[in-house]
Design an enzyme around this catalytic site. Structure first.
Site: not given
Ligand code: UT7
Length: 328
Positions: A116, A255, A285
């Site tokens: 990125c 980004h 993204n």
């Molecule tokens: O481009 C290079 C850099 N990339 C980035 O900058 C991306 C960085 N990361 C992010 O943007 C975020 O971490 C995400 C959007 C990927 C995830 O958000 P988060 O607030 O960090 O969520 P999490 O991974 O901690 O997951 C929270 C919950 C989990 O459920 P449990 O374990 O708490 O029951 C996930 O399974 O959300 C769940 N989850 C979803 N639920 C519905 C993860 N993806 C989804 C989804 N729909 N698509």
């Protein structure tokens, strides 16, 4: 270091495919919801190519527009740098395919793999080639067909990514241009965001296919925390190097991975909302294409005027990060 030449942007162009994949569409593919995607990421939709369309096709369309806006013929371009993690194939470089498609037969060509942050790495590299007097101009392209490496059975990643391309012609300018830059990397954190299959580490095999190793793998929350910290640091350092303060920033172009990351960076830098450009809702993204597409749209929407201080900042796999300060 003492600069021999001022280097700036002489032309811009972008291209995104017409086909839109909405959050509602994704609801039918994996266990997710428009509400979750919107509140956790800010993304509403993303663009995707017709299957089989290579990155070089998108890149060439963006490049032709950038050349037109710079009023240059393809044969006048001396260097093409393509930043991408979704090359047409492992070799030759995607920049060679772009060179052939646009007819830039006098250009040297190579690709940059900085995920990125790739477009910013590309701009900085091109700046030095021009500054040193080696080349008069350069075409720097950020392009991705991320839908080709996105696992549409993995809700943790498939809601995030899209396809698109942006291009900038760099050349000497009489005032303004690139004032400063900062680049960083930390290979110890490579395992937090990567694509394990198909390289020399895990050559393509029945097992790599069965284990879905040809798709992006990401530890989202670890990436999130590092992105906030390191984009804030990169932007602040480059602004300091230009002998400016963050209050001097006219527009921050970060980004576009996640609106929550962008808002945290904005707050840490101390900028009001109207000084940060956002288009994450429309494209998700797009990795190396993200900041250049955002710059193109900001210019088109007249969010940038002559004399403005514009800061691009990005973070991605590697980890890599970087920022560049431009006077418009
Ligand atoms: O481009 C290079 C850099 N990339 C980035 O900058 C991306 C960085 N990361 C992010 O943007 C975020 O971490 C995400 C959007 C990927 C995830 O958000 P988060 O607030 O960090 O969520 P999490 O991974 O901690 O997951 C929270 C919950 C989990 O459920 P449990 O374990 O708490 O029951 C996930 O399974 O959300 C769940 N989850 C979803 N639920 C519905 C993860 N993806 C989804 C989804 N729909 N698509």
């Amino acid at each position: 270091m003492t600069r021999k030449k001022l280097v700036g942007i002489a032309g811009l162009g972008m291209y995104v495919p017409k086909k839109v994949l909405t959050n509602r569409d994704l609801e039918k593919m994996v266990d997710t919801s428009d509400e979750w995607i919107t509140t956790r990421t800010g993304i509403k939709e993303r663009r995707l190519v017709q299957p089989g369309t290579p990155s070089s096709t998108l890149a060439a369309k963006a490049a032709n527009k950038a050349l037109e806006s710079a009023n240059l013929k393809p044969e006048e371009i001396e260097l093409i740098i393509v930043a991408t993690i979704t090359p047409d194939m492992p070799f030759p470089s995607t920049s060679c395919f772009v060179q052939s498609k646009i007819g830039a037969k006098n250009a040297a060509c190579f690709d940059i793999g900085a995920a990125c942050s790739g477009f910013i790495y590309g701009l900085v590299t091109a700046r030095h080639f021009i500054d040193s007097g080696m080349y008069k101009n350069a075409l720097v392209i950020g392009v991705e067909v991320l839908t080709s490496v996105t696992d549409y059975t993995d809700r943790n990643t498939c809601v995030l990514f899209g396809d698109g391309a942006g291009a900038a012609v760099l050349g000497p300018v009489t005032s303004g241009g690139i004032l400063s830059h900062y680049l960083g990397a930390d290979g110890d954190l490579a395992n937090l965001l990567y694509l394990p299959g198909g390289g020399s580490c895990n050559p393509a095999s029945k097992d790599t296919l069965k284990n879905r190793l040809h798709y992006i793998k990401m530890s989202g929350s670890e990436v999130f925390k590092s992105a906030v910290r390191l984009m804030t640091d990169a932007a602040t350092r480059a602004v300091c190097d230009a002998n400016l303060g963050c209050k001097d920033i006219s527009l921050l172009i970060p980004h576009q991975a996640n609106i929550r990351i962008i808002n945290s960076v904005r707050q840490r830098i101390g900028l009001p909302e109207d000084k940060v450009y956002l288009n994450v809702a429309k494209y998700g993204n797009v990795s190396a294409a993200s900041t250049i597409i955002a710059l193109c749209e900001a210019v088109k929407e007249k969010r940038i005027k002559k004399g403005d201080i514009v800061v691009l900042v990005a973070f991605g796999a590697g980890f890599t990060w970087g920022s560049i300060v431009l006077k418009w």
